[in-house]
Design a protein around this motif. Structure first.
Motif, PDB file in Angstrom:
ATOM      1  N   PHE A 177       0.828  -1.193   0.000  1.00 18.70           N
ATOM      2  CA  PHE A 177       0.000   0.000   0.000  1.00 18.70           C
ATOM      3  C   PHE A 177       0.865   1.247   0.000  1.00 18.70           C
ATOM      4  N   VAL A 178       0.272   2.335  -0.491  1.00 17.45           N
ATOM      5  CA  VAL A 178       0.915   3.640  -0.479  1.00 17.45           C
ATOM      6  C   VAL A 178      -0.164   4.685  -0.232  1.00 17.45           C
ATOM      7  N   ASN A 179       0.160   5.690   0.592  1.00 14.80           N
ATOM      8  CA  ASN A 179      -0.766   6.779   0.894  1.00 14.80           C
ATOM      9  C   ASN A 179      -0.005   8.099   0.864  1.00 14.80           C
ATOM     10  N   LEU A 180      -0.643   9.100   0.273  1.00 13.01           N
ATOM     11  CA  LEU A 180      -0.031  10.423   0.136  1.00 13.01           C
ATOM     12  C   LEU A 180      -1.016  11.479   0.607  1.00 13.01           C
ATOM     13  N   LYS A 181      -0.537  12.377   1.490  1.00 13.38           N
ATOM     14  CA  LYS A 181      -1.348  13.496   1.962  1.00 13.38           C
ATOM     15  C   LYS A 181      -0.512  14.767   1.843  1.00 13.38           C
ATOM     16  N   ARG A 182      -1.113  15.787   1.222  1.00 10.22           N
ATOM     17  CA  ARG A 182      -0.350  17.022   1.028  1.00 10.22           C
ATOM     18  C   ARG A 182      -1.303  18.178   0.759  1.00 10.22           C
ATOM     19  N   ASN A 183      -0.910  19.356   1.224  1.00  9.01           N
ATOM     20  CA  ASN A 183      -1.662  20.583   0.930  1.00  9.01           C
ATOM     21  C   ASN A 183      -0.948  21.304  -0.206  1.00  9.01           C
ATOM     22  N   ILE A 184      -1.649  21.475  -1.326  1.00  8.37           N
ATOM     23  CA  ILE A 184      -1.097  22.132  -2.513  1.00  8.37           C
ATOM     24  C   ILE A 184      -1.936  23.362  -2.821  1.00  8.37           C
ATOM     25  N   ASN A 185      -1.331  24.537  -2.658  1.00 12.34           N
ATOM     26  CA  ASN A 185      -2.017  25.805  -2.946  1.00 12.34           C
ATOM     27  C   ASN A 185      -3.348  25.916  -2.213  1.00 12.34           C
ATOM     28  N   GLY A 186      -3.364  25.459  -0.956  1.00 12.94           N
ATOM     29  CA  GLY A 186      -4.567  25.582  -0.145  1.00 12.94           C
ATOM     30  C   GLY A 186      -5.554  24.442  -0.299  1.00 12.94           C
ATOM     31  N   PHE A 191      -4.458  10.699  -1.371  1.00 13.90           N
ATOM     32  CA  PHE A 191      -4.482   9.579  -2.311  1.00 13.90           C
ATOM     33  C   PHE A 191      -4.069   8.315  -1.578  1.00 13.90           C
ATOM     34  N   GLY A 192      -4.800   7.233  -1.822  1.00 12.13           N
ATOM     35  CA  GLY A 192      -4.478   5.960  -1.204  1.00 12.13           C
ATOM     36  C   GLY A 192      -4.642   4.814  -2.179  1.00 12.13           C
ATOM     37  N   TYR A 193      -3.752   3.831  -2.057  1.00 15.25           N
ATOM     38  CA  TYR A 193      -3.827   2.644  -2.914  1.00 15.25           C
ATOM     39  C   TYR A 193      -3.356   1.439  -2.118  1.00 15.25           C
ATOM     40  N   LYS A 194      -4.095   0.343  -2.211  1.00 14.80           N
ATOM     41  CA  LYS A 194      -3.693  -0.897  -1.557  1.00 14.80           C
ATOM     42  C   LYS A 194      -4.054  -2.075  -2.442  1.00 14.80           C
ATOM     43  N   ASN A 195      -3.131  -3.012  -2.540  1.00 15.96           N
ATOM     44  CA  ASN A 195      -3.354  -4.222  -3.321  1.00 15.96           C
ATOM     45  C   ASN A 195      -2.990  -5.428  -2.458  1.00 15.96           C
ATOM     46  N   ALA A 238      -7.804  -1.531  -3.938  1.00 17.16           N
ATOM     47  CA  ALA A 238      -8.591  -0.381  -3.487  1.00 17.16           C
ATOM     48  C   ALA A 238      -7.840   0.908  -3.787  1.00 17.16           C
ATOM     49  N   THR A 239      -8.550   1.861  -4.372  1.00 17.01           N
ATOM     50  CA  THR A 239      -7.977   3.166  -4.699  1.00 17.01           C
ATOM     51  C   THR A 239      -8.930   4.253  -4.229  1.00 17.01           C
ATOM     52  N   LYS A 240      -8.379   5.303  -3.624  1.00 15.49           N
ATOM     53  CA  LYS A 240      -9.222   6.435  -3.222  1.00 15.49           C
ATOM     54  C   LYS A 240      -8.469   7.740  -3.456  1.00 15.49           C
ATOM     55  N   PHE A 241      -9.234   8.758  -3.822  1.00 16.68           N
ATOM     56  CA  PHE A 241      -8.675  10.082  -4.048  1.00 16.68           C
ATOM     57  C   PHE A 241      -9.642  11.112  -3.499  1.00 16.68           C
ATOM     58  N   GLY A 242      -9.126  12.044  -2.711  1.00 21.98           N
ATOM     59  CA  GLY A 242      -9.968  13.096  -2.151  1.00 21.98           C
ATOM     60  C   GLY A 242      -9.292  14.442  -2.227  1.00 21.98           C
ATOM     61  N   ILE A 243     -10.095  15.476  -2.348  1.00 25.43           N
ATOM     62  CA  ILE A 243      -9.590  16.845  -2.362  1.00 25.43           C
ATOM     63  C   ILE A 243     -10.558  17.720  -1.577  1.00 25.43           C
ATOM     64  N   VAL A 256     -13.429  10.259  -4.765  1.00 29.38           N
ATOM     65  CA  VAL A 256     -13.771   9.176  -5.676  1.00 29.38           C
ATOM     66  C   VAL A 256     -13.030   7.948  -5.186  1.00 29.38           C
ATOM     67  N   ASP A 257     -13.744   6.870  -4.952  1.00 30.21           N
ATOM     68  CA  ASP A 257     -13.058   5.658  -4.523  1.00 30.21           C
ATOM     69  C   ASP A 257     -13.525   4.468  -5.343  1.00 30.21           C
ATOM     70  N   SER A 258     -12.621   3.558  -5.532  1.00 29.86           N
ATOM     71  CA  SER A 258     -12.869   2.362  -6.326  1.00 29.86           C
ATOM     72  C   SER A 258     -12.335   1.155  -5.576  1.00 29.86           C
ATOM     73  N   LEU A 259     -13.115   0.088  -5.555  1.00 26.21           N
ATOM     74  CA  LEU A 259     -12.697  -1.133  -4.889  1.00 26.21           C
ATOM     75  C   LEU A 259     -13.065  -2.309  -5.788  1.00 26.21           C
ATOM     76  N   LYS A 260     -12.066  -3.080  -6.184  1.00 33.30           N
ATOM     77  CA  LYS A 260     -12.268  -4.252  -7.030  1.00 33.30           C
ATOM     78  C   LYS A 260     -11.692  -5.461  -6.317  1.00 33.30           C
ATOM     79  N   SER A 261     -12.417  -6.556  -6.341  1.00 34.38           N
ATOM     80  CA  SER A 261     -11.939  -7.756  -5.666  1.00 34.38           C
ATOM     81  C   SER A 261     -12.362  -8.996  -6.423  1.00 34.38           C
ATOM     82  N   VAL A 262     -11.673 -10.076  -6.136  1.00 37.94           N
ATOM     83  CA  VAL A 262     -12.052 -11.404  -6.624  1.00 37.94           C
ATOM     84  C   VAL A 262     -11.760 -12.386  -5.503  1.00 37.94           C
TER      85      VAL A 262
END
Length: 725
Positions: A177-186, A191-195, A238-243, A256-262
């Motif tokens: 998994f990887v997660n990124l949080k940052r304030n850009i121009n206010g 962003f998050g991703y896990k497999n 699983a992928t998620k993106f927020g602003i 916007v979040d997306s979750l796909k599984s099998v």
């Protein structure tokens, strides 16, 4: 009400007798609940810190919270773990994602998972009481709210990147998994991703059991001898993106979040007894489900700062969810095709589309907390394909809710209520003649809850709660009519079912003097018109209340019809009907322990026990109620090291319902140690070693439809890395 009054006297007397040793440290809530913006919560509640989930092994939602008193799960393999609160499950429990109901299709099948992303979450809130009425209807059991900051309500002060990796031995699986949080121009960017990819999980040899009628002379080739559960694999992406934008006026954002599984289906019933007669051939067919979930959410808060309304929290979500169950041939099956004809299976699609919006008006002041809520949801559910057991249905709910909390020295009062206008429409196809009957079920439900708390001493407080909650039957309870192979049953709903009414009384005590802590909670829950899936006996007789005597005759006719159908393809399925009968749930949770200063850290020792009893009015047992448990816990925290050891001792369940059997006792020993390494001051590395079911016990959940064929996983070791910089 005489029963409630007598119960109150008994519970008060027994609780006062044991107050000196009872408490529960997990309910010392030091974080803020996202639901009612308060650190003073008197309802029975857990707020589980997100680190407890993130640092532990990746698993299902139900398995992640199964160790907390009063909380259990109904499993269907490693991928599926539907939560249970005090014996209540299914539509009586609502799973929320950031305060809004997660609109998957877990309610349509025991083999359907709660599709919610547990990556990089802030906390999990388990709520029962007045505040829960603001957020979902029919919450007889309660709500479970998974909270993250995908739409940040506060500015990210410094950039943060998290990278992680995990591996498990029981399934040869791994997660990244990887997660990124940052304030850009206010603007706050999240962003998050896990497999995760997990194979078939290991079990002790001989743990799989089958019914006698399914056994043949090839016993040495049976699954019983396997050291793993076939088709128990699970993979999820699983992928998620927020602003969001934050200001003095409040905040607003979108995600916007997306979750796909099998995941494999480790057990699947057969309608036709003659099909898959050869066990070896059956093992070569893979049955699996894929899910595809996408949701778009707008969420915000506007600070009105008016004389009446202080702020308005608003939400909008559009959800599209699809679960597809399919059959596939595994390698080597071609050899059998030359010997005999192979039956092709078309996939079955479970689709749920929902649009939901609402607002909560905060009218709090210095004297009281006061909120008014409005919510509307339009939800369409449909099933297409080979194994259709319900026609398309629509669910519309309009809700008005109210919550107030106020201190009256020396008491604290919480009160919540909601009014729901519900419209559920669907059709039922006559299995004999193919006729289609249309139904439109309109009903208004009213619910309220009240709790009163008081500090008896500096270290002891008491809370008394009463609630009356109405729940309208779900679409599957109303319109179900067909073979449900995941449960091995031919299930029949009833469009004339009445709403359930749950009257619950709960009394809780908390004690903490800094060294000793304790908790005790006792409850009685009377449910009028409790809805259950009841198996027919050999004479096709079922239990039910007087309200459904005439309907029972109809069900008996249906039973005769099903009996005739034995030659038409349903003879290998248990015939079951959704029926109603008054039921009573009662039980308790207790825990006591001690905190000891040891070296440079603190050692905590505790013992806990939870018990649920559930019977219908005529004395027979409610099906699939998990047995009592004792939980022994040891934890030690010292600066950058945390060690935990838990033993869950689950009793044998002899109080089983119609069509069930006893479930043996088992002990589950788990451990975890986390070490944090500080790297050059600006980053840190967490390394977690964990062990699950260290005793390699053969363990089965009594609440599972497939407890014999799909036992719980065996011994599991793993390691998890979490780098933050």
């Amino acid at each position: 009400m005489n029963k409630f009054f007598n119960a109150f006297i008994v519970m008060t007397a027994s609780s006062m007798f044991s107050l000196s040793i009872l408490a529960q440290d997990v309910e010392e809530i030091v974080v803020t609940s996202a639901l009612i913006d308060s650190t003073e919560i008197t309802n029975p509640l857990y707020v589980i810190n997100g680190d407890e989930i993130v640092n532990d092994a990746t698993t299902s939602l139900g398995d992640a919270i199964d160790g907390y008193l009063g909380i259990s799960m109904a499993d269907y393999g490693a991928a599926v773990g539907q939560p249970i609160i005090r014996g209540m499950s299914g539509p009586r429990i609502k799973i929320l994602k950031n305060g809004m109901v997660n609109r998957d299709v877990s309610g349509l099948g025991a083999d359907h998972l709660n599709d919610v992303d547990l990556n990089d979450i802030q906390q999990i809130e388990i709520v029962k009481g007045p505040s829960s009425l603001l957020y979902a209807n029919g919450t007889i059991g309660g709500i479970i709210n998974v909270v993250d900051d995908c739409i940040a309500a506060m500015n990210f002060e410094i950039p943060e990147v998290k990278i992680g990796y995990e591996t498990q031995s029981v399934n040869d699986g791994s997660s990244e998994f990887v997660n990124l949080k940052r304030n850009i121009n206010g603007f706050n960017i999240n962003f998050g991703y896990k497999n995760s990819e997990f194979g078939n999980y290991d079990i002790p040899n001989g743990a799989i059991l089958h019914e006698e009628e399914h056994e043949d002379e090839h016993g040495d080739e049976h699954e019983e001898g396997l050291g793993y559960v076939n088709n128990s694999d699970f993979a999820v992406e699983a992928t998620k993106f927020g602003i969001s934008k934050v200001g003095d006026w409040g905040y607003v954002g979108l995600s916007v979040d997306s979750l796909k599984s099998v995941y494999g289906i480790p057990f699947h019933g057969d309608e036709h007894e003659e099909e898959h007669a050869d066990e070896e051939e059956h093992e070569e067919e893979r049955i699996f489900s894929t899910t595809d979930s996408e949701s778009f959410t707008i969420k915000g808060s506007y600070n009105v700062n008016g004389d009446l309304v202080k702020k308005i929290d608003y939400t909008y979500r559009d959800s599209d969810y699809t679960l597809t169950e399919a059959h596939a041939e595994e390698e080597g099956h071609e050899e059998h095709e030359e010997e005999e004809e192979h039956v092709e299976h078309a996939p079955t699609n479970f689709i749920n589309n929902a649009t939901e919006y609402g607002a909560i008006f905060d009218m709090s002041n210095d004297v009281m907390t006061q909120k008014f809520s409005f919510n509307y949801v339009d939800e369409n559910t449909s099933i297409f394909g080979e194994e259709v057991f319900m026609n398309p249905a629509n669910n519309e709910v309009l809700t008005l809710g109210y919550f107030v909390g106020r201190d009256f020295d020396p008491f604290h009062l919480d009160f919540g209520m909601r009014l729901d206008q519900i419209d559920r429409s669907g059709t039922v196809t006559d299995q004999d003649h193919g006729d289609i009957d249309s139904y439109n079920v309109n009903e208004n439900t009213n619910s309220f809850a009240i709790s009163i708390g008081r500090d008896l001493t500096d270290s002891l407080d008491i809370n008394l709660g009463f609630s009356s909650v109405e729940r309208m039957p779900s679409v599957i309870e109303l319109f179900m009519n067909g073979p449900h192979l995941a449960t091995g049953r031919f299930e029949v709903g009833d469009p004339t079912l009445s709403s359930e009414t749950s009257n619950n009384i709960d009394i809780s005590f908390n004690f903490d003097n800094g060294e000793y802590f304790g908790y005790a909670s006792f409850y009685i829950n009377d449910v009028d018109n409790y809805i259950t899936l009841m198996d027919e006996d050999d004479d096709h007789e079922m239990h039910g209340d007087e309200h459904h005597e005439d309907e029972d005759e109809n069900h008996e006719d249906e039973g005769e019809h099903h009996e005739d159908e034995d030659d038409d393809g349903h003879g290998n399925l248990i015939h079951a009907n959704y029926i109603q009968e008054d039921a009573e749930f009662d039980g308790y949770e207790i825990e006591f322990g001690r905190t000891i200063d040891l070296g440079k850290g603190q050692l905590k020792l505790s013992f806990g026990r939870d018990v649920v009893n559930a019977k219908f009015s005529d004395g027979h047992n409610v099906p699939r109620i998990n047995p009592s448990r004792n939980v022994y816990s040891l934890s030690y925290a010292q600066e950058d090291v945390v060690f935990k050891l838990d033993l869950k001792d689950v009793a044998k369940q002899n109080d089983f319902g119609e069509g069930e059997s006893a479930t043996d006792a088992y002990q589950m020993l788990d451990t975890r140690v986390t070490k944090t390494f500080n790297l050059n001051g600006s980053s840190n590395l967490k390394v977690t070693l964990f062990g699950k079911n260290l005793l390699d016990e053969v363990a089965r959940n009594h609440s599972s439809f497939v407890k014999n064929e799909v036992p719980l996983p065996g011994r599991n070791y793993g390691i998890k890395f979490n780098l933050t910089y």
